[in-house]
Write an enzyme that holds these catalytic residues in place. Sequence first.
Site, PDB file in Angstrom:
ATOM      1  N   THR A 189      19.843  -3.412  26.235  1.00 12.40           N
ATOM      2  CA  THR A 189      20.292  -2.596  27.371  1.00 12.40           C
ATOM      3  C   THR A 189      19.080  -1.946  28.038  1.00 12.40           C
ATOM      4  O   THR A 189      17.982  -1.932  27.472  1.00 12.40           O
ATOM      5  CB  THR A 189      21.250  -1.476  26.895  1.00 12.40           C
ATOM      6  N   VAL A 231       8.345   5.913  18.798  1.00 14.15           N
ATOM      7  CA  VAL A 231       8.442   4.463  18.924  1.00 14.15           C
ATOM      8  C   VAL A 231       9.787   4.134  19.556  1.00 14.15           C
ATOM      9  O   VAL A 231      10.814   4.701  19.189  1.00 14.15           O
ATOM     10  CB  VAL A 231       8.250   3.733  17.570  1.00 14.15           C
ATOM     11  N   HIS A 243      18.342   1.006  28.130  1.00 15.29           N
ATOM     12  CA  HIS A 243      17.995   2.239  27.426  1.00 15.29           C
ATOM     13  C   HIS A 243      16.498   2.321  27.147  1.00 15.29           C
ATOM     14  O   HIS A 243      15.867   3.361  27.312  1.00 15.29           O
ATOM     15  CB  HIS A 243      18.791   2.306  26.115  1.00 15.29           C
ATOM     16  N   GLU A 288      12.955  13.355  23.160  1.00 14.32           N
ATOM     17  CA  GLU A 288      12.766  14.795  22.944  1.00 14.32           C
ATOM     18  C   GLU A 288      11.302  15.218  22.868  1.00 14.32           C
ATOM     19  O   GLU A 288      10.991  16.413  22.812  1.00 14.32           O
ATOM     20  CB  GLU A 288      13.495  15.223  21.667  1.00 14.32           C
ATOM     21  N   ILE A 341      11.936   0.656  20.562  1.00 13.74           N
ATOM     22  CA  ILE A 341      11.986  -0.798  20.413  1.00 13.74           C
ATOM     23  C   ILE A 341      13.049  -1.344  21.363  1.00 13.74           C
ATOM     24  O   ILE A 341      14.184  -0.864  21.383  1.00 13.74           O
ATOM     25  CB  ILE A 341      12.271  -1.185  18.953  1.00 13.74           C
ATOM     26  N   THR A 379      12.216   9.878  20.654  1.00 14.12           N
ATOM     27  CA  THR A 379      11.123   9.869  21.616  1.00 14.12           C
ATOM     28  C   THR A 379      11.482  10.625  22.881  1.00 14.12           C
ATOM     29  O   THR A 379      10.623  11.262  23.498  1.00 14.12           O
ATOM     30  CB  THR A 379      10.732   8.407  21.922  1.00 14.12           C
ATOM     31  N   PHE A 382      -1.122  10.565  23.498  1.00 14.56           N
ATOM     32  CA  PHE A 382       0.044   9.702  23.713  1.00 14.56           C
ATOM     33  C   PHE A 382       0.105   8.646  22.621  1.00 14.56           C
ATOM     34  O   PHE A 382      -0.559   7.609  22.686  1.00 14.56           O
ATOM     35  CB  PHE A 382      -0.043   9.043  25.097  1.00 14.56           C
ATOM     36  N   TRP A 397      13.162   8.413  14.589  1.00 12.11           N
ATOM     37  CA  TRP A 397      13.660   7.045  14.527  1.00 12.11           C
ATOM     38  C   TRP A 397      12.609   6.112  13.937  1.00 12.11           C
ATOM     39  O   TRP A 397      11.412   6.350  14.080  1.00 12.11           O
ATOM     40  CB  TRP A 397      13.998   6.549  15.936  1.00 12.11           C
TER      41      TRP A 397
END
Length: 157
Positions: free
Chosen positions: A88, A82, A90, A62, A84, A60, A115, A28
Amino acid sequence: MSGAGAPQANLKRKETKKLKLAIVAASWHTQIMDGLLDGALRAATDAGIKKPTVVRVPGTFELPVAAAHLVEEYDAVVALGVVIRGGTPHFDYVCEAATQGLTKVAVESKTPVGFGVLTCDNEQQGIDRAGLAGSQEDKGYEATAAALETVVALRNI
């Protein structure tokens, strides 16, 4: 964004050039992810690692399962992603799952996991941290350097 107080990378080729490194990167937000991946590959080159393995996953969320698979074969794994913030919850779920999952992989495998997951309120924050031209930080490079330096530190115990 701070960046203040960050340690300088100390990639010692003698100690790092023979390490096996894997980089797992989400897909993404292509511009940001390309910057993070470029930074990670630059750190690998600076450490004398010629051919790190690069694995791309959809997002992310996964990253932990891919990292869990890779730690079996590599001295260090770097996870790049990343997330963003949207309208929601999420964002919160994905960030928490990635953070806890990658922490669990590192602790249980005793393998350093860099990380390099950016958790941003907006796209500009990601661009500012992605190591792109004009970025203020290079989190892909930093995450890779941290993982490699941790391998060296643990071997010196």
